[in-house]
Design a protein around this motif. Structure first.
Motif, PDB file in Angstrom:
ATOM      1  N   ARG A 303      31.352  52.682   3.409  1.00 37.34           N
ATOM      2  CA  ARG A 303      30.249  52.652   2.452  1.00 37.34           C
ATOM      3  C   ARG A 303      30.542  53.640   1.336  1.00 37.34           C
ATOM      4  NH1 ARG A 303      24.558  53.502   5.221  1.00 37.34           N
ATOM      5  NH2 ARG A 303      23.992  53.386   2.986  1.00 37.34           N
ATOM      6  N   PRO A 304      30.094  53.369   0.112  1.00 37.39           N
ATOM      7  CA  PRO A 304      30.344  54.280  -1.019  1.00 37.39           C
ATOM      8  C   PRO A 304      29.728  55.656  -0.760  1.00 37.39           C
ATOM      9  CG  PRO A 304      29.525  52.157  -1.785  1.00 37.39           C
ATOM     10  CD  PRO A 304      29.355  52.164  -0.302  1.00 37.39           C
ATOM     11  N   ARG A 305      30.488  56.705  -1.058  1.00 39.79           N
ATOM     12  CA  ARG A 305      29.992  58.054  -0.795  1.00 39.79           C
ATOM     13  C   ARG A 305      28.766  58.366  -1.635  1.00 39.79           C
ATOM     14  NH1 ARG A 305      34.312  62.404  -1.834  1.00 39.79           N
ATOM     15  NH2 ARG A 305      32.435  63.711  -1.836  1.00 39.79           N
ATOM     16  N   GLU A 306      28.710  57.828  -2.872  1.00 37.94           N
ATOM     17  CA  GLU A 306      27.554  58.066  -3.734  1.00 37.94           C
ATOM     18  C   GLU A 306      26.270  57.483  -3.133  1.00 37.94           C
ATOM     19  OE1 GLU A 306      31.320  58.151  -5.813  1.00 37.94           O
ATOM     20  OE2 GLU A 306      30.316  56.514  -4.704  1.00 37.94           O
ATOM     21  N   GLU A 307      26.409  56.326  -2.517  1.00 36.28           N
ATOM     22  CA  GLU A 307      25.248  55.671  -1.899  1.00 36.28           C
ATOM     23  C   GLU A 307      24.733  56.480  -0.718  1.00 36.28           C
ATOM     24  OE1 GLU A 307      25.238  51.987   1.015  1.00 36.28           O
ATOM     25  OE2 GLU A 307      25.332  51.277  -1.075  1.00 36.28           O
ATOM     26  N   LEU A 308      25.656  56.957   0.116  1.00 36.25           N
ATOM     27  CA  LEU A 308      25.275  57.750   1.282  1.00 36.25           C
ATOM     28  C   LEU A 308      24.701  59.105   0.875  1.00 36.25           C
ATOM     29  CD1 LEU A 308      28.360  56.886   3.473  1.00 36.25           C
ATOM     30  CD2 LEU A 308      25.998  56.363   4.086  1.00 36.25           C
ATOM     31  N   GLU A 309      25.291  59.696  -0.146  1.00 35.11           N
ATOM     32  CA  GLU A 309      24.795  60.984  -0.620  1.00 35.11           C
ATOM     33  C   GLU A 309      23.351  60.854  -1.109  1.00 35.11           C
ATOM     34  OE1 GLU A 309      26.125  64.573  -3.686  1.00 35.11           O
ATOM     35  OE2 GLU A 309      26.913  62.538  -3.971  1.00 35.11           O
ATOM     36  N   GLU A 310      23.077  59.814  -1.867  1.00 29.54           N
ATOM     37  CA  GLU A 310      21.730  59.586  -2.376  1.00 29.54           C
ATOM     38  C   GLU A 310      20.743  59.327  -1.237  1.00 29.54           C
ATOM     39  OE1 GLU A 310      18.686  59.067  -5.238  1.00 29.54           O
ATOM     40  OE2 GLU A 310      20.692  59.939  -5.358  1.00 29.54           O
ATOM     41  N   GLU A 311      21.196  58.597  -0.241  1.00 28.91           N
ATOM     42  CA  GLU A 311      20.338  58.273   0.907  1.00 28.91           C
ATOM     43  C   GLU A 311      19.937  59.537   1.664  1.00 28.91           C
ATOM     44  OE1 GLU A 311      20.534  55.547   4.980  1.00 28.91           O
ATOM     45  OE2 GLU A 311      21.916  55.134   3.313  1.00 28.91           O
ATOM     46  N   GLN A 312      20.914  60.408   1.940  1.00 27.30           N
ATOM     47  CA  GLN A 312      20.573  61.634   2.664  1.00 27.30           C
ATOM     48  C   GLN A 312      19.709  62.552   1.804  1.00 27.30           C
ATOM     49  OE1 GLN A 312      23.525  63.367   5.107  1.00 27.30           O
ATOM     50  NE2 GLN A 312      22.329  65.213   5.535  1.00 27.30           N
ATOM     51  N   LYS A 313      19.976  62.588   0.509  1.00 28.66           N
ATOM     52  CA  LYS A 313      19.167  63.414  -0.385  1.00 28.66           C
ATOM     53  C   LYS A 313      17.705  62.975  -0.347  1.00 28.66           C
ATOM     54  CE  LYS A 313      18.506  64.411  -5.315  1.00 28.66           C
ATOM     55  NZ  LYS A 313      18.967  64.083  -6.690  1.00 28.66           N
ATOM     56  N   ASN A 314      17.470  61.673  -0.374  1.00 32.40           N
ATOM     57  CA  ASN A 314      16.098  61.153  -0.333  1.00 32.40           C
ATOM     58  C   ASN A 314      15.411  61.497   0.987  1.00 32.40           C
ATOM     59  OD1 ASN A 314      16.430  60.071  -2.876  1.00 32.40           O
ATOM     60  ND2 ASN A 314      16.904  58.008  -2.132  1.00 32.40           N
ATOM     61  N   ILE A 315      16.178  61.424   2.082  1.00 28.21           N
ATOM     62  CA  ILE A 315      15.616  61.758   3.386  1.00 28.21           C
ATOM     63  C   ILE A 315      15.225  63.230   3.441  1.00 28.21           C
ATOM     64  CG2 ILE A 315      16.185  62.037   5.843  1.00 28.21           C
ATOM     65  CD1 ILE A 315      17.870  59.483   5.613  1.00 28.21           C
ATOM     66  N   GLU A 316      16.109  64.091   2.958  1.00 28.54           N
ATOM     67  CA  GLU A 316      15.846  65.527   2.977  1.00 28.54           C
ATOM     68  C   GLU A 316      14.617  65.865   2.124  1.00 28.54           C
ATOM     69  OE1 GLU A 316      17.417  67.633   4.819  1.00 28.54           O
ATOM     70  OE2 GLU A 316      19.449  66.894   5.198  1.00 28.54           O
TER      71      GLU A 316
END
Length: 582
Positions: A303-316
């Motif tokens: 999966r694209p790292r940018e997509e995962l980074e954004e996902e975890q940021k939203n969760i946090e």
């Protein structure tokens, strides 16, 4: 029932309840060692339930003259003469409100198509769902945790799809469950060890056994929920979608998601807000798998790292707005804790739109536990629940709660005089269709069994929150519709006052056909109701391949309430079935 240590012992159990979020390609796993296999067809014990009844303390079963004029009405005769035929073999695993073909006609957005979509009246089946050929009685607990007879859930595809996960293996005529999974291929014990040092949660898990409620959608991965129930573990077909989960607020002490593929960071955080709703103050949320530790895993996850980074940021960010405290992150696992009291959480009050609480017992004192303190199990089981102690449920006082508890202990003793094996472990998966305050389950309490306490949506008083506060589990449901489970998933069904409750709402025939669908062959039923309703039920069951025994109330024949004991006969697809319906 998830356990730690010897699952068969009688030591203190369940200081808290857990619900496990199960996604499109994962499930949860139990603890403990496996045992050697071996099983026999059917269960002769069930056939002896009514034969071995101790009738010395019961009146004559002929209750015709006790109440009413004893005359049979025309409608009763019509019901008595109706014989229900077996459904066609293709309906062996039929789940009416989760039918795959019907689901595909609904929008895929927000998992709407995976939610409950029940058939209209003209599409309901009015036949008996057959068991697959070769069906056998599941192993007794705790062996059932590790072995499932292949004939009961004949789906080898999972052994291929999940081969590297050490979750399920096919050996001879059984499936074996070693205890692995996507996030813990080395077994659940190793996974639990990893989490044990987090705050006080690990201590609770290791010192007291835990009951978990799991749910998963019915999808391309065959029968995850069915496997769980065959193993003797609480589970339902369900999904986090467009509607609330069927549980009251402040129900669970922990929520767990292992690669459940739920977009936690999307939809403005509504899924995390729903978890917050059902978590008790001080409860934990555990997220294992993507996007946690995305920097080290984005390539293997493809999966694209940018997509995962954004996902975890939203969760946090959402966790902070909910005032969850992050307690732990290691590898692919993170744990947050809900605050004990949210009254003075300024971030939450100013940035998150939460549903208005309808609970009168919510506290405004920052030093109090919202909703009230709960004692450890088993004290909690019979202690006065906070919702009752605070007067939050109109019409139910401390005195009436204690009296209800005492009454059901009396009822349960009377049940045992007829069905002597009710608490022997013969019945692992038990359902109470109209659970009230959960006192039937409390009277039954055994490490060998668990009870799904159902709160009918039309009940006069909503007491499901009380049931959870007692350390039990349950769910809201309307019995005019099918339950969210596979066929043959319960060993014993109890129904107190259910037919009186629904007599002007929907057909007794539909309710009884649903009971037949979810009950295992040679499973048992106990129906307690007014004599008139019990007689109607008994006449319908006469055409449904059940053996029945009607007895008087334990206080004598002049009491209008009667009890019907029934055992579903053993039969399978193709077993002398002269007619197949639909």
């Amino acid at each position: 029932m998830a356990t730690k240590g010897n699952p068969g012992d009688n030591r203190t159990r369940r200081s808290f309840s857990i619900f496990i979020v199960v996604g499109l390609c994962c499930f949860f796993y139990l603890l403990g060692a496996w045992q050697k296999s071996g099983f026999g067809k059917g269960d002769s014990i069930a056939q002896e339930v009514t034969k071995s009844a101790d009738c010395s303390v019961l009146s004559n079963l002929n209750v015709e003259t006790h109440h009413g004029d004893g005359m049979k009405r025309t409608n009763d005769l019509q019901l008595e003469n109706k014989v229900f035929q077996p459904c066609a073999d293709r309906f062996i695993d039929y789940t009416p409100c989760h039918d795959q073909m019907r689901a595909m006609t609904f929008p895929r957005e927000n998992m709407n198509y995976r939610e409950r979509h029940c058939p209209p009246e003209n599409e309901k089946l009015h036949c008996l769902i057959p068991a697959p050929k070769g069906y056998v009685t599941p192993f007794p607990w705790p062996k059932s945790r590790d072995f499932v007879p292949f004939a009961n859930a004949p789906y080898k595809s999972l052994t291929v799809e999940k081969a590297i996960q050490n979750w399920i293996q096919y050996e001879g005529n059984v499936f074996r469950f070693p205890g692995g999974g996507t996030q813990f291929p080395h077994g659940a014990d190793a996974y639990i060890d990893q989490l044990a040092s987090v705050a006080s949660w690990g201590a609770y898990l290791f010192k007291r056994n835990v009951i978990a409620m799991s749910f998963a959608p019915r999808d391309s991965h065959e029968a995850q929920v069915q496997f769980a129930l065959e193993r003797g573990v609480p589970a339902i077909i369900g999904v986090l979608g467009t509607i609330k989960l069927p549980y009251p607020s402040r129900s669970f002490d922990m929520a767990h998601c292992s690669r459940c593929l739920i977009p936690w960071g999307g939809n403005n955080g509504k899924y995390m807000m729903e978890v917050d709703r059902v978590l008790r103050p001080g409860g934990y949320w555990i997220l294992s798998g993507p996007p946690i530790n995305w920097k080290a895993n984005y390539k293997s996850w493809q999966r694209p790292r940018e997509e995962l980074e954004e996902e975890q940021k939203n969760i946090e960010e959402m966790a902070k707005l909910l005032c969850w405290e992050k307690k732990y992150e290691k590898g692919e696992t993170a744990i947050w804790r809900k605050r004990v009291n949210e009254a003075y959480c300024q971030e939450r009050n100013s940035h998150v739109t939460m549903c208005q609480s309808t609970n009168a017992d919510d506290t405004n004192n920052k030093d109090d536990v919202a909703g009230g303190e709960l004692k450890p199990f088993p004290e909690r089981l019979n202690d006065v629940p906070p919702r009752i102690a605070s007067g939050s449920i109109p019409g139910i006082s401390v005195e009436s709660f204690l009296e209800d508890n005492k009454l059901w202990q009396k009822h349960f003793k009377a049940y045992k005089r007829v069905n002597k094996i009710i608490d022997s472990g013969r019945y692992r998966n038990i359902m109470d269709m109209n659970a009230g305050l959960g006192s039937f389950a409390a009277a039954l309490e055994s490490s060998k069994s668990w009870v799904m306490n159902v709160m009918p949506t039309i009940a006069k008083k909503d007491t499901l929150g009380v049931i959870f506060e007692r350390g039990l589990i349950g769910i809201y449901h309307d019995w005019c519709e099918a339950f969210s489970t596979y066929p043959r998933t319960y060993d014993l069904i109890h129904a107190n006052g259910l037919f009186s409750l629904y007599k002007d709402k929907c057909s007794y025939e539909d309710i009884l056909l649903e009971m037949d669908r979810i009950l295992r062959p040679e499973g048992s039923v106990i129906i307690r109701d007014h004599e008139k309703e019990v007689k109607k039920v008994k006449s319908i069951l006469s055409g449904m391949r059940w053996n029945t025994k009607m007895v008087d109330h334990e206080d004598g024949p002049l009491v209008p309430e009667k009890i019907l004991f029934a055992v579903k006969q053993y039969w399978v697809a193709g077993d002398n079935n002269s007619t197949s319906s639909r």
